[in-house]
Design a protein around this motif. Structure first.
Motif, mmCIF file in Angstrom:
data_model
loop_
_atom_site.group_PDB
_atom_site.id
_atom_site.type_symbol
_atom_site.label_atom_id
_atom_site.label_comp_id
_atom_site.label_asym_id
_atom_site.label_seq_id
_atom_site.Cartn_x
_atom_site.Cartn_y
_atom_site.Cartn_z
ATOM 1 N N LYS A 59 -4.998 4.206 -4.871
ATOM 2 C CA LYS A 59 -6.290 3.712 -5.333
ATOM 3 C C LYS A 59 -6.499 2.221 -5.072
ATOM 4 O O LYS A 59 -7.570 1.680 -5.365
ATOM 5 C CB LYS A 59 -6.436 3.977 -6.836
ATOM 6 N N LYS B 8 0.844 -1.186 0.000
ATOM 7 C CA LYS B 8 0.000 0.000 0.000
ATOM 8 C C LYS B 8 0.881 1.239 0.000
ATOM 9 O O LYS B 8 2.081 1.157 0.253
ATOM 10 C CB LYS B 8 -0.933 0.007 1.212
ATOM 11 N N THR C 20 -10.263 2.617 0.625
ATOM 12 C CA THR C 20 -9.508 2.244 -0.572
ATOM 13 C C THR C 20 -9.737 0.759 -0.856
ATOM 14 O O THR C 20 -9.633 -0.069 0.060
ATOM 15 C CB THR C 20 -8.002 2.510 -0.381
ATOM 16 N N ALA D 68 -3.125 5.920 0.357
ATOM 17 C CA ALA D 68 -4.333 5.118 0.561
ATOM 18 C C ALA D 68 -5.146 5.686 1.719
ATOM 19 O O ALA D 68 -4.594 6.147 2.712
ATOM 20 C CB ALA D 68 -3.956 3.671 0.839
ATOM 21 N N LYS D 69 -6.456 5.658 1.575
ATOM 22 C CA LYS D 69 -7.356 6.202 2.588
ATOM 23 C C LYS D 69 -8.334 5.123 3.057
ATOM 24 O O LYS D 69 -8.394 4.030 2.502
ATOM 25 C CB LYS D 69 -8.130 7.384 2.018
ATOM 26 N N THR E 37 -10.702 -0.712 -9.325
ATOM 27 C CA THR E 37 -10.466 0.696 -9.012
ATOM 28 C C THR E 37 -11.430 1.652 -9.716
ATOM 29 O O THR E 37 -11.325 2.871 -9.542
ATOM 30 C CB THR E 37 -9.026 1.103 -9.381
#
Length: 249
Positions: free
Chosen positions: A108, A67, A75, A71-72, A248
């Motif tokens: 993403k 990752k 994700t 990244a949030k 994605t």
């Protein structure tokens, strides 16, 4: 009148001596071929330059998680199941690793790489073949957090599968890791890894895949317990090579 020579008589010693010399020569030639093969097994790695990677790596419970800081929460996350001896896994890597890397680095996508060893044989908990050796070595490398070495070595091992799968041992994988820049302590830990670690990693991943999908094969992309592409994706003309785009979108 013809005379049959007794091979045990003194005159037969020359024949026996000649055979002995021939056997010694054959043994020397075979020994040289084996030694030369070992000496050159990682020579091609030495000529390569490791590519930069902008992501992090963590190892936990059989999974190598890739990752980026971008990244949030929310994700998309997928499990990528692969066997280092699987030709189709090599094909998928060649077709989609570039897209996968970009998606991970852009924040993403999060990928949990899960190595299998079922191509070594049915008794996956007691195997000593190449798939198991690769699972042991690469999981040990992943523990170090050295993502650059891991990414480049994984790429090399899959892209050169026909060569390395038939000749590399754990020591060769460790030597290749060194060529890609791994620290000496990491290289030593790979060389010393117990092959049983590979069996354990593979069994953990085998059981997870089997439980979630009801079957085990590779390569597989699984998201939220379901295969990608889905039946709906396939009807829309998508295939496994489109997995990054599907996940994605």
């Amino acid at each position: 009148m013809s005379k049959v020579t007794d091979p045990n008589a003194k005159g037969g010693n020359g024949f026996i001596w000649g055979v002995g010399v021939l056997l010694v020569i054959i043994a020397v030639v075979i020994g040289y071929i084996v030694w030369n093969g070992k000496q050159s097994s990682t020579d091609s790695v030495d000529a390569l330059e490791a590519k930069d990677v902008n992501m992090s790596m963590e190892y936990n419970d059989g999974a190598i998680t890739l990752k980026s800081e971008s990244a949030k929460k929310g994700t998309p996350e997928v499990d990528l199941y692969e066997d280092f001896a699987c030709p189709h896994c090599a094909e998928l890597a060649e077709a989609t690793d570039g897209d996968m890397q970009k998606a991970i680095e852009d924040g993403k996508l999060i990928v949990h790489v899960r190595t299998l060893n079922f191509l070594d044989g049915k008794d996956i908990e007691n195997q000593e073949g190449y798939s198991t050796k690769a699972a042991a070595a690469m999981s040990e490398l992943a523990k170090s957090g050295d993502i650059k070495t891991y990414w480049n070595l994984r790429d090399y091992m899959l892209q050169n599968q026909q060569k390395v799968a038939t000749s590399w041992d754990i020591k060769d994988i460790a030597d290749a890791a060194k060529e890609f820049g791994a620290d000496d302590d990491v290289v030593d830990s790979i060389k010393d890894v117990d092959i049983k670690q590979g069996n354990k990693v593979a069994k953990t991943n085998y059981d997870k895949l089997d439980k979630e999908t009801g079957s085990v094969s590779s390569p597989r992309i699984v998201k939220d317990g379901k295969d990608v592409p889905s039946e709906a994706d396939q009807k829309a003309g998508k295939n496994l090579g489109d997995w990054v785009e599907i996940v994605t979108k």
